[in-house]
Design an enzyme around this catalytic site. Structure first.
Site, PDB file in Angstrom:
ATOM      1  N   LYS A 140       0.452  -0.655  -0.183  1.00  0.00           N
ATOM      2  CA  LYS A 140       0.068  -0.251  -0.136  1.00  0.00           C
ATOM      3  C   LYS A 140       0.800   1.294   0.400  1.00  0.00           C
ATOM      4  CE  LYS A 140      -4.401   1.334   0.069  1.00  0.00           C
ATOM      5  NZ  LYS A 140      -5.634   0.261  -0.342  1.00  0.00           N
ATOM      6  N   ASP A 180      -7.309   5.016  -4.599  1.00  0.00           N
ATOM      7  CA  ASP A 180      -7.186   4.656  -3.490  1.00  0.00           C
ATOM      8  C   ASP A 180      -8.337   6.111  -3.215  1.00  0.00           C
ATOM      9  OD1 ASP A 180      -7.890   2.362  -0.813  1.00  0.00           O
ATOM     10  OD2 ASP A 180      -7.666   4.242  -0.147  1.00  0.00           O
TER      11      ASP A 180
HETATM   12  P1  NAP Z   1     -12.980   8.349  -2.966  1.00  0.00           P
HETATM   13  O1  NAP Z   1     -13.075   8.080  -4.289  1.00  0.00           O
HETATM   14  O2  NAP Z   1     -11.334   9.101  -2.689  1.00  0.00           O
HETATM   15  O3  NAP Z   1     -13.778   8.508  -1.853  1.00  0.00           O
HETATM   16  C1  NAP Z   1     -13.967   8.656  -1.037  1.00  0.00           C
HETATM   17  C2  NAP Z   1     -15.012   9.293  -0.337  1.00  0.00           C
HETATM   18  O4  NAP Z   1     -14.956   9.006   1.035  1.00  0.00           O
HETATM   19  C3  NAP Z   1     -15.221  10.763  -0.465  1.00  0.00           C
HETATM   20  O5  NAP Z   1     -17.044  10.206  -1.067  1.00  0.00           O
HETATM   21  C4  NAP Z   1     -15.503  11.217   1.130  1.00  0.00           C
HETATM   22  O6  NAP Z   1     -15.449  12.510   1.019  1.00  0.00           O
HETATM   23  C5  NAP Z   1     -15.898  10.212   1.377  1.00  0.00           C
HETATM   24  N1  NAP Z   1     -14.606  10.500   2.824  1.00  0.00           N
HETATM   25  C6  NAP Z   1     -13.813  10.734   3.079  1.00  0.00           C
HETATM   26  N2  NAP Z   1     -13.713  10.291   4.639  1.00  0.00           N
HETATM   27  C7  NAP Z   1     -14.735  10.904   5.458  1.00  0.00           C
HETATM   28  C8  NAP Z   1     -15.193  11.009   6.411  1.00  0.00           C
HETATM   29  N3  NAP Z   1     -14.002  10.830   7.697  1.00  0.00           N
HETATM   30  N4  NAP Z   1     -16.095  10.197   6.973  1.00  0.00           N
HETATM   31  C9  NAP Z   1     -17.151  10.683   6.190  1.00  0.00           C
HETATM   32  N5  NAP Z   1     -17.675  10.691   4.500  1.00  0.00           N
HETATM   33  C10 NAP Z   1     -15.683  10.187   3.850  1.00  0.00           C
HETATM   34  O7  NAP Z   1     -12.134   6.691  -2.146  1.00  0.00           O
HETATM   35  P2  NAP Z   1     -12.552   5.462  -2.970  1.00  0.00           P
HETATM   36  O8  NAP Z   1     -11.865   4.945  -3.388  1.00  0.00           O
HETATM   37  O9  NAP Z   1     -13.823   5.425  -2.569  1.00  0.00           O
HETATM   38  O10 NAP Z   1     -12.659   4.135  -1.277  1.00  0.00           O
HETATM   39  C11 NAP Z   1     -13.054   4.721  -0.364  1.00  0.00           C
HETATM   40  C12 NAP Z   1     -12.711   3.362   1.063  1.00  0.00           C
HETATM   41  O11 NAP Z   1     -12.499   1.940   0.075  1.00  0.00           O
HETATM   42  C13 NAP Z   1     -11.551   3.583   1.151  1.00  0.00           C
HETATM   43  O12 NAP Z   1     -11.587   2.879   3.247  1.00  0.00           O
HETATM   44  C14 NAP Z   1     -10.833   3.038   0.185  1.00  0.00           C
HETATM   45  O13 NAP Z   1      -9.628   1.914   1.660  1.00  0.00           O
HETATM   46  C15 NAP Z   1     -11.265   1.605   0.389  1.00  0.00           C
HETATM   47  N6  NAP Z   1     -11.114   0.821  -0.617  1.00  0.00           N
HETATM   48  C16 NAP Z   1     -11.237   1.179  -1.761  1.00  0.00           C
HETATM   49  C17 NAP Z   1     -11.061   0.835  -3.132  1.00  0.00           C
HETATM   50  C18 NAP Z   1     -11.230   1.326  -4.954  1.00  0.00           C
HETATM   51  O14 NAP Z   1     -10.875   0.244  -6.014  1.00  0.00           O
HETATM   52  N7  NAP Z   1     -11.659   1.398  -4.109  1.00  0.00           N
HETATM   53  C19 NAP Z   1     -11.380  -0.673  -2.634  1.00  0.00           C
HETATM   54  C20 NAP Z   1     -11.209  -1.377  -1.750  1.00  0.00           C
HETATM   55  C21 NAP Z   1     -11.027  -0.471  -0.345  1.00  0.00           C
HETATM   56  P3  NAP Z   1     -15.343  13.873   0.352  1.00  0.00           P
HETATM   57  O15 NAP Z   1     -15.488  13.934  -0.838  1.00  0.00           O
HETATM   58  O16 NAP Z   1     -15.947  14.812   1.379  1.00  0.00           O
HETATM   59  O17 NAP Z   1     -14.096  13.533   0.952  1.00  0.00           O
END
Ligand code: NAP
Length: 460
Positions: A140, A180
């Site tokens: 990571k 991520d």
């Molecule tokens: P992303 O596209 O950047 O979206 C993150 C979302 O969460 C945004 O809407 C953000 O809001 C919101 N957020 C961030 N901090 C927050 C908080 N403290 N309280 C409430 N909402 C919050 O990221 P993502 O890729 O969807 O990833 C989300 C999660 O899934 C993470 O834990 C990541 O590690 C996990 N994940 C992602 C993947 C992948 O393929 N992308 C795979 C496995 C796991 P703002 O816009 O206001 O920041």
């Protein structure tokens, strides 16, 4: 009486003492890294019966070895902002475990990023990747750079500087990063361009989550959200209900959230709330996903703007309140530790029947205990959100073979993988006297694959 010999120590029928001692060492060696400690503790708590049954893992010091990253790279990322000022961020890549294949795991750009966050994510990734059944190790990375409010030019200059250093340590057979939080198709595109320029040659396999026209896979964007819903559907189906006719609350409105909402809706659920880090929207008629997609994916706006177009919906400041919205199924898809004990109790008192973790470690250890105590069906992140990395591995396979599968082909493989992860986790839980406990099942099923490979490779 069973006795475990380990160096000059003897543990008599007390695997717990051994595991506790290793955990204390982790805390001592990694001070002030609470998220990393939490992720390690969750896995360790599941493994006691494994060590009782297989003392060879203790003898071979698999536990002591698996908590120590093979390599941690930390580096300076200087860049110039639009005003001509020099800015400096910190970059990380944790190459945690390569027993099963090249390091694989996303890059996170968020101001909260530090060694603890990257290590917790990298540690989880080892077992998640093992569960997918694909030949990938765990890693990571990321930076404390905040993409919010930055111009395109600033994001490009930052990512180019980040990749200039990272490119020395990654490669299609070594370490293959992906996106991520804060790293989507745009950032991956800039990083791929910089890698190509620095290393020469078109090495499509160095990053996943690429644009479709230059080596990306169809369905990668949808994979984590869809995969989470496929996994949860498998779990709840066995317990007599389904997404069809259920009310669903999904936190966040980023990549994972949007596609979890889309698949839940396609399966007949009504999604009534979603959020961002500022607040949440409640729409009793069901969230209009096309509005959310446009606001978030195209215009980069706040979720609060949703109510301008849907005046009957309500916006509430503060994201934690989303867990007070009564629902049948809760899908935390935003970030770590977003559901604490209090939020879990509110969800339970409002009758939640299932929780599926789309985000990484979104529930605290205490929150998970609340769900388990009240027989809420619980799909842990390691298993439930493995769809993203699974399709990343499928992207690597397509890059190696220089071909491109259709959306339906990739989606079909994703569904199969999620079903297999559910089955393996369920079976491991049952085999180790914890029927129905998918936290224990996923941890054990992932751990055993990695531990066996580590032993096969000798002490390295
Ligand atoms: P992303 O596209 O950047 O979206 C993150 C979302 O969460 C945004 O809407 C953000 O809001 C919101 N957020 C961030 N901090 C927050 C908080 N403290 N309280 C409430 N909402 C919050 O990221 P993502 O890729 O969807 O990833 C989300 C999660 O899934 C993470 O834990 C990541 O590690 C996990 N994940 C992602 C993947 C992948 O393929 N992308 C795979 C496995 C796991 P703002 O816009 O206001 O920041």
């Amino acid at each position: 009486m069973k006795t475990l010999e380990k160096g000059n120590k003897t543990y008599t029928e007390d695997v717990q003492a051994y595991v506790s001692e290793v955990y204390e060492t982790v805390k001592r060696r990694n001070p002030n890294e609470s998220e990393f400690h939490q992720a390690v503790k969750e896995v360790f708590d599941s493994l006691l019966p494994v060590f009782e049954k297989h003392p060879q893992y203790i003898k071979q010091a698999v536990l002591e070895r698996i908590v120590e990253p093979e390599r941690i790279i930390s580096f300076r990322v200087p860049w110039v902002d639009d005003q001509g000022n020099v800015q400096v961020n910190r970059g990380f890549r944790v190459q945690f475990n390569s027993a099963l294949g090249p390091y694989k795991g996303g890059l996170r750009f968020h101001p909260s990023v530090n060694a603890s966050i990257i290590k917790f994510l990298g540690f989880e990734q080892i077992f998640k990747n093992a569960l997918t059944g694909q030949p990938i190790g765990g890693g990571k990375g990321g930076s404390d750079f905040d993409p919010k409010g930055k111009s395109d030019g600033e994001i490009m200059r930052f990512t180019q500087s980040f990749m200039s250093e990272l490119s020395k340590y990654i490669g299609p057979d070594t370490d293959v990063p992906a996106g991520d939080i804060g790293v989507g198709a745009k950032e991956i595109g800039y990083m791929f361009g910089q890698y190509k320029k620095m290393r020469g040659g078109f090495q499509a396999g160095v990053l996943t989550g690429k644009g479709i026209d230059y080596g990306g896979s169809l369905a990668r964007k949808e994979a984590t959200g869809y995969g989470t819903v496929y996994f949860v559907e498998e779990m709840i189906k066995e317990n007599g209900f389904s997404f069809a006719g259920s009310t669903v609350v999904v936190s966040g409105s980023g990549n994972v959230s949007i596609y979890a909402m889309e698949k839940a809706m396609q399966l007949g659920a009504k999604v009534i709330a979603c959020s961002d880090s500022s607040g949440y929207v409640y729409d009793k008629n069901g969230i209009d996903l096309s509005t959310v997609k446009r606001l978030k994916e195209v215009e980069g706006k706040r979720i609060s703007e949703y109510v301008n177009e849907h005046p009957h919906a309500h916006y509430f400041q503060g994201c934690a309140g989303i867990w007070s919205v009564p629902c049948d199924i809760a899908l935390p898809c935003a970030t770590q530790n977003e559901i604490d004990e209090t939020a879990a109790k509110i969800l339970v008192s409002n009758g939640v029947k299932a929780v599926g973790e789309g985000a990484n470690m979104p529930s605290t250890l205490e929150a998970v205990k609340v769900f388990q105590k009240h027989d809420v069906l619980f799909a842990p992140a390691k298993a439930a959100n493995a769809g993203g990395v699974s399709v990343s591995a499928l992207e690597m396979a397509q890059n190696s073979a220089r071909l491109a599968w259709t959306f339906a082909e990739v989606d079909g493989k994703l569904q199969e993988i999620m079903k297999n992860i559910y089955r393996e986790s369920k079976e491991a839980a049952a085999d180790y006297d914890a029927p129905g406990n998918l936290v224990v099942g996923a941890n054990i099923a992932g751990f055993v694959k990695v531990a066996d490979a580590m032993i096969a490779h000798g002490v390295i």
